[in-house]
Scaffold this active site. Structure first.
Site, PDB file in Angstrom:
ATOM      1  N   HIS A  77       2.684   1.788 -10.887  1.00  0.00           N
ATOM      2  CA  HIS A  77       3.005   3.026  -9.700  1.00  0.00           C
ATOM      3  C   HIS A  77       3.614   3.946  -9.718  1.00  0.00           C
ATOM      4  O   HIS A  77       4.107   5.120  -9.679  1.00  0.00           O
ATOM      5  CB  HIS A  77       2.021   2.447  -8.745  1.00  0.00           C
ATOM      6  CG  HIS A  77       0.830   2.161  -8.404  1.00  0.00           C
ATOM      7  ND1 HIS A  77       0.323   0.196  -8.583  1.00  0.00           N
ATOM      8  CD2 HIS A  77       0.337   2.695  -7.586  1.00  0.00           C
ATOM      9  CE1 HIS A  77      -0.724   1.085  -8.741  1.00  0.00           C
ATOM     10  NE2 HIS A  77      -0.854   1.934  -7.712  1.00  0.00           N
TER      11      HIS A  77
ATOM     12  N   ARG B 284      -1.493   7.235   0.117  1.00  0.00           N
ATOM     13  CA  ARG B 284      -1.194   6.469  -0.848  1.00  0.00           C
ATOM     14  C   ARG B 284      -0.754   6.070   0.575  1.00  0.00           C
ATOM     15  O   ARG B 284       0.580   5.992   0.670  1.00  0.00           O
ATOM     16  CB  ARG B 284      -1.020   6.644  -1.999  1.00  0.00           C
ATOM     17  CG  ARG B 284      -1.301   6.493  -3.144  1.00  0.00           C
ATOM     18  CD  ARG B 284      -0.885   6.352  -4.667  1.00  0.00           C
ATOM     19  NE  ARG B 284      -1.456   6.127  -5.711  1.00  0.00           N
ATOM     20  CZ  ARG B 284      -1.627   7.232  -6.486  1.00  0.00           C
ATOM     21  NH1 ARG B 284      -1.684   8.418  -6.273  1.00  0.00           N
ATOM     22  NH2 ARG B 284      -2.578   6.682  -7.413  1.00  0.00           N
TER      23      ARG B 284
ATOM     24  N   ARG C 179      -5.882   6.857   3.140  1.00  0.00           N
ATOM     25  CA  ARG C 179      -6.179   5.099   2.372  1.00  0.00           C
ATOM     26  C   ARG C 179      -6.211   3.830   2.991  1.00  0.00           C
ATOM     27  O   ARG C 179      -4.668   4.063   3.218  1.00  0.00           O
ATOM     28  CB  ARG C 179      -6.308   5.037   0.708  1.00  0.00           C
ATOM     29  CG  ARG C 179      -6.321   3.995   0.305  1.00  0.00           C
ATOM     30  CD  ARG C 179      -6.123   3.911  -1.287  1.00  0.00           C
ATOM     31  NE  ARG C 179      -5.074   4.030  -1.997  1.00  0.00           N
ATOM     32  CZ  ARG C 179      -4.953   3.811  -3.187  1.00  0.00           C
ATOM     33  NH1 ARG C 179      -5.483   3.848  -3.781  1.00  0.00           N
ATOM     34  NH2 ARG C 179      -3.316   3.523  -2.875  1.00  0.00           N
TER      35      ARG C 179
ATOM     36  N   GLU D 135     -12.895   0.117  -7.428  1.00  0.00           N
ATOM     37  CA  GLU D 135     -12.255   0.781  -8.905  1.00  0.00           C
ATOM     38  C   GLU D 135     -12.174  -0.603  -9.079  1.00  0.00           C
ATOM     39  O   GLU D 135     -11.300  -1.315  -9.630  1.00  0.00           O
ATOM     40  CB  GLU D 135     -10.864   0.625  -7.870  1.00  0.00           C
ATOM     41  CG  GLU D 135     -10.163   0.250  -6.887  1.00  0.00           C
ATOM     42  CD  GLU D 135      -8.710   1.122  -5.707  1.00  0.00           C
ATOM     43  OE1 GLU D 135      -8.248   1.687  -6.146  1.00  0.00           O
ATOM     44  OE2 GLU D 135      -8.099   0.235  -4.857  1.00  0.00           O
TER      45      GLU D 135
ATOM     46  N   ASN E  13      -7.947   4.161 -12.455  1.00  0.00           N
ATOM     47  CA  ASN E  13      -6.535   3.795 -12.616  1.00  0.00           C
ATOM     48  C   ASN E  13      -6.424   1.897 -12.678  1.00  0.00           C
ATOM     49  O   ASN E  13      -6.654   0.931 -13.918  1.00  0.00           O
ATOM     50  CB  ASN E  13      -5.513   3.190 -11.807  1.00  0.00           C
ATOM     51  CG  ASN E  13      -5.348   4.998 -11.885  1.00  0.00           C
ATOM     52  OD1 ASN E  13      -5.365   6.157 -12.626  1.00  0.00           O
ATOM     53  ND2 ASN E  13      -4.286   5.442 -10.717  1.00  0.00           N
ATOM     54  N   ASP E  14      -7.680   1.002 -11.312  1.00  0.00           N
ATOM     55  CA  ASP E  14      -7.480   0.102 -11.650  1.00  0.00           C
ATOM     56  C   ASP E  14      -9.069  -0.321 -11.684  1.00  0.00           C
ATOM     57  O   ASP E  14      -9.277  -1.435 -12.619  1.00  0.00           O
ATOM     58  CB  ASP E  14      -8.160  -0.273 -10.180  1.00  0.00           C
ATOM     59  CG  ASP E  14      -6.214  -0.280  -9.284  1.00  0.00           C
ATOM     60  OD1 ASP E  14      -5.143  -1.229 -10.335  1.00  0.00           O
ATOM     61  OD2 ASP E  14      -5.809   0.151  -9.104  1.00  0.00           O
TER      62      ASP E  14
ATOM     63  N   ARG F 140      -1.979  -3.107 -15.790  1.00  0.00           N
ATOM     64  CA  ARG F 140      -2.156  -1.825 -16.571  1.00  0.00           C
ATOM     65  C   ARG F 140      -0.577  -1.371 -16.166  1.00  0.00           C
ATOM     66  O   ARG F 140      -0.025  -0.435 -16.484  1.00  0.00           O
ATOM     67  CB  ARG F 140      -2.577  -0.102 -14.953  1.00  0.00           C
ATOM     68  CG  ARG F 140      -1.865  -0.815 -13.914  1.00  0.00           C
ATOM     69  CD  ARG F 140      -2.433  -0.506 -12.766  1.00  0.00           C
ATOM     70  NE  ARG F 140      -2.783   0.644 -12.017  1.00  0.00           N
ATOM     71  CZ  ARG F 140      -3.596   1.115 -10.667  1.00  0.00           C
ATOM     72  NH1 ARG F 140      -3.600   0.996 -10.461  1.00  0.00           N
ATOM     73  NH2 ARG F 140      -1.862   2.617 -10.614  1.00  0.00           N
TER      74      ARG F 140
ATOM     75  N   CYS G 193     -10.151   9.956  -7.340  1.00  0.00           N
ATOM     76  CA  CYS G 193      -8.742  10.021  -7.511  1.00  0.00           C
ATOM     77  C   CYS G 193      -7.726   9.616  -8.599  1.00  0.00           C
ATOM     78  O   CYS G 193      -6.876   9.889  -7.735  1.00  0.00           O
ATOM     79  CB  CYS G 193      -8.789   9.904  -6.465  1.00  0.00           C
ATOM     80  SG  CYS G 193      -8.822   8.204  -5.829  1.00  0.00           S
TER      81      CYS G 193
HETATM   82  C1  PEP Z   1      -6.571   3.861  -8.806  1.00  0.00           C
HETATM   83  O1  PEP Z   1      -6.385   2.917  -9.383  1.00  0.00           O
HETATM   84  O2  PEP Z   1      -7.209   5.293  -9.669  1.00  0.00           O
HETATM   85  C2  PEP Z   1      -6.092   4.869  -7.621  1.00  0.00           C
HETATM   86  C3  PEP Z   1      -5.773   5.779  -7.118  1.00  0.00           C
HETATM   87  O3  PEP Z   1      -5.521   3.860  -6.670  1.00  0.00           O
HETATM   88  P1  PEP Z   1      -3.586   3.489  -6.907  1.00  0.00           P
HETATM   89  O4  PEP Z   1      -3.268   3.902  -8.245  1.00  0.00           O
HETATM   90  O5  PEP Z   1      -3.143   3.615  -5.725  1.00  0.00           O
HETATM   91  O6  PEP Z   1      -3.802   1.929  -8.030  1.00  0.00           O
HETATM   92 MG    MG Z   2      -5.808   1.993  -6.771  1.00  0.00          MG
END
Ligand code: PEP
Ligand code: MG
Length: 585
Positions: free
Chosen positions: A197, A304, A340, A438, A461-462, A472, A509
């Site tokens: 993040h 977020r 979210r 995710e 990402n997740d 990550r 996203c």
């Molecule tokens: C993701 O996990 O791709 C996502 C958009 O949420 P975050 O990056 O805030 O975990």
């Molecule tokens: Mg995420």
């Protein structure tokens, strides 16, 4: 990989991983929060008043921190309350404060004074041999660490000034938010993952960043001139004149390129053969909405909301949240905005999580935390509902892995609606409620979730983190963490098919949406909505404007059959070269 070499000119070149594009040139500010405190450190007499002031401010922030901890502890039970109480007792001891002030008056730095005072008391308690007193020594250690951490944060704000490049072992998302206020030019760290993040925030803020620069804090001194190249991952320490000129030219070229992209703002987002896509923005705060709209976003695909918590350092009241959400919704109107629900936990905000978790990414995170703390969840849902009055708001659940989580969340949302209706509050009774996909569980069951959610959004990402079982944020496994892994591509494909079958919209996203080389693949997989950080929006649009839908479908088919992530990159890289040539023509 060779990560460090001296060139003939004497300049030092370090190599890391590019994490946020752009070039920064400025003076280094080396930050090492983990350095032990030097209990003999002295300051010049003219700085004594300043040190006293720093100590007072640090004490205030720790007192506030503990008051908030107590608000949360009362929900946890008597043990948590008594632990926080004992910290509060230590932190409010007037005799300790007096003694620290005397140390400072004698010329010791604030950090040294705090360390001396607390360490002296700790030694006495440890020597007592009494188990109870020894546990009090641990309380002293905790409070000492908190005050020193607060002092170091303040030291950063005092000493860093503006226009510097932060060099640190690692930084937190909170640090990133702080860097914005000090107009940090760029940063580099020794560890971290590019989809943490922190790096997402750096990209959102347009701060060039390089991570994974081994021993950066040892090799760089505060005040050295630095070039941080967030495109290639190169860091030059004390560059010679020719190198400086070379990078200044690169900065000018990058700026000219951005201006050229600006010509695309009003063009409809469609492929060369007329397939229309929606480009939305990921937004962290109200001001970002204006940037997004100026870049031609057709709405906000992801807010977020947990970033609001990180900024405030606490859970805001319903009224504070309503004002924030309403501001974003009004700036986005008449386009749609998707809030979210708080994705608390993991590497983000952790207040309210009862204890330190061994595996925070697999712990009390996202919707799990919200259902664990329905009081906070209800407050947020009511605030989002209040902000939905103009009919352009959607709510999205983070980190869903079971159907029960969706059902329980929907029941809670219904209760909030009834509560607001009974108070005569106006809101959008049909506000859509969607969910992030995710986790691999959500991906595998996307056909089922598509029947229970109003819309889906893929968090690549997740999804990559959990599908590949790689943290990550961990640089040690950064080579395995790659959202372009065929397993992730296949999951995206499955999710799109499931959403189509049930006639539900699906967007991406996660960071993959803004990854220029992924655009054609996502189009080919059938994605029609992409939500990206405003700064990347026009680059993605450029790719779409040059793409042919049928070619994208063939590409996606090819990628779905790849065996390795290397194969995927080989195919995508050859595409990047041809597409870039097109574009610059
Ligand atoms: C993701 O996990 O791709 C996502 C958009 O949420 P975050 O990056 O805030 O975990
Ligand atoms: Mg995420």
């Amino acid at each position: 990989m060779q990560t460090r070499h001296h060139e003939a000119s004497g300049r030092l070149v370090l190599k890391g991983v590019p994490a946020s594009s752009g070039i920064a040139i400025g003076k280094a500010f080396v930050l090492d929060a983990d350095l032990p405190v030097d209990a003999t450190e002295r300051v010049t007499p003219d700085r004594i008043a300043n040190e006293l002031q720093r100590f007072q401010s640090a004490l205030e922030s720790v007192t506030t921190e503990l008051t908030q901890a107590m608000e949360l502890a009362v929900h946890e039970g008597a043990t948590a309350v008594s632990i926080v109480e004992s910290f509060q007792l230590v932190a409010s001891d007037a005799l300790v404060h007096q003694s620290i002030a005397q140390h400072i008056a004698s010329g010791l730095s604030a950090e040294a004074s705090v360390a001396r005072e607390f360490d002296a008391h700790k030694t006495v308690l440890y020597r007592s041999g009494d188990a109870f007193l020894r546990s009090r020594a641990q309380d002293l250690e905790f409070v000492k660490e908190r005050i020193i951490a607060a002092l170091r944060k303040r030291m950063l704000s005092h000493a860093q000034g503006t226009d510097s490049i932060v060099v640190a072992p690692h930084v937190t998302p909170q640090d990133m938010l702080f860097f914005k206020t000090t107009q940090t030019l760029g940063y580099l760290t020794e560890v971290g993952g590019i989809n943490s993040h922190v790096c997402i925030l750096a990209r959102d803020m347009g701060i060039p960043a390089v991570i994974g620069v081994a021993q950066a804090t040892e090799n760089i001194c505060t005040g050295s001139l630095l070039i941080v190249d967030g495109f290639s991952g190169v860091v030059v320490v004390d560059p010679d004149e020719a190198t400086l000129v070379e990078y200044q030219q690169k900065m000018t070229q990058a700026e000219a390129y951005r201006e050229k992209l600006g010509e695309l703002v009003h063009k409809p987002t469609e492929t060369t053969d007329g397939v229309r896509l929606a480009l939305l923005a990921n937004v962290d705060e109200p001001d970002n909405v204006d940037d997004a709209m100026m870049a031609g976003a057709e709405g906000v695909g992801l807010v977020r909301t947990e970033y609001l918590l990180m900024r405030l350092g606490r859970y805001p009241t319903e009224a504070e949240q309503t004002a924030w959400y309403l501001d974003i919704a009004q700036r986005t109107y008449p386009s749609q905005v998707t809030f979210r629900a708080f994705d608390v936990g993991s590497d983000k905000f952790r207040q309210g999580i009862p204890h330190v978790e061994d595996n925070p990414a697999l712990g009390l995170r996202g919707v799990r935390f919200l259902l664990y703390r329905p009081d906070l969840f209800q407050q947020q849902v009511c605030a989002v509902l209040r902000a939905s009055i103009h009919g352009n708001v959607r709510l999205m659940l983070p980190m869903v892995s079971t159907l029960e989580e969706v059902e329980r969340s929907k029941a809670l949302i219904e209760e909030c609606k009834q509560h607001l209706a009974s108070q005569g509050v106006e809101f959008d009774a049909s506000m859509p409620v969607g969910m992030m996909i995710e986790t691999p569980a959500a991906a595998m069951m996307a056909d089922l979730f598509a029947q229970h959610a109003d819309f889906l959004s893929i968090g690549t990402n997740d999804l990559a983190q959990y599908a590949l079982a790689t943290d990550r944020t961990n640089d040690l496994v950064a080579d395995i963490f790659d959202p372009m892994h065929p397993a992730v591509i296949r999951m995206v494909h499955m999710i799109v098919q499931a959403a189509r079958t049930h006639n539900k919209s699906v967007s991406v996203c996660g960071e993959m949406a803004g990854h220029a080389s992924a655009t054609e693949m996502l189009v080919g997989l059938g994605i029609t909505e992409l939500s990206v950080t405003p700064r990347l929006l026009l680059e993605v649009k450029r790719r779409i404007l040059h793409a042919n839908y049928n070619d994208c479908v063939l590409l996606a088919e090819q990628l779905l059959n790849c065996a390795t992530v290397k194969d995927v990159h080989r195919i995508l890289d050859s595409l990047s070269v041809s597409s870039k040539n097109d574009l610059l023509a």
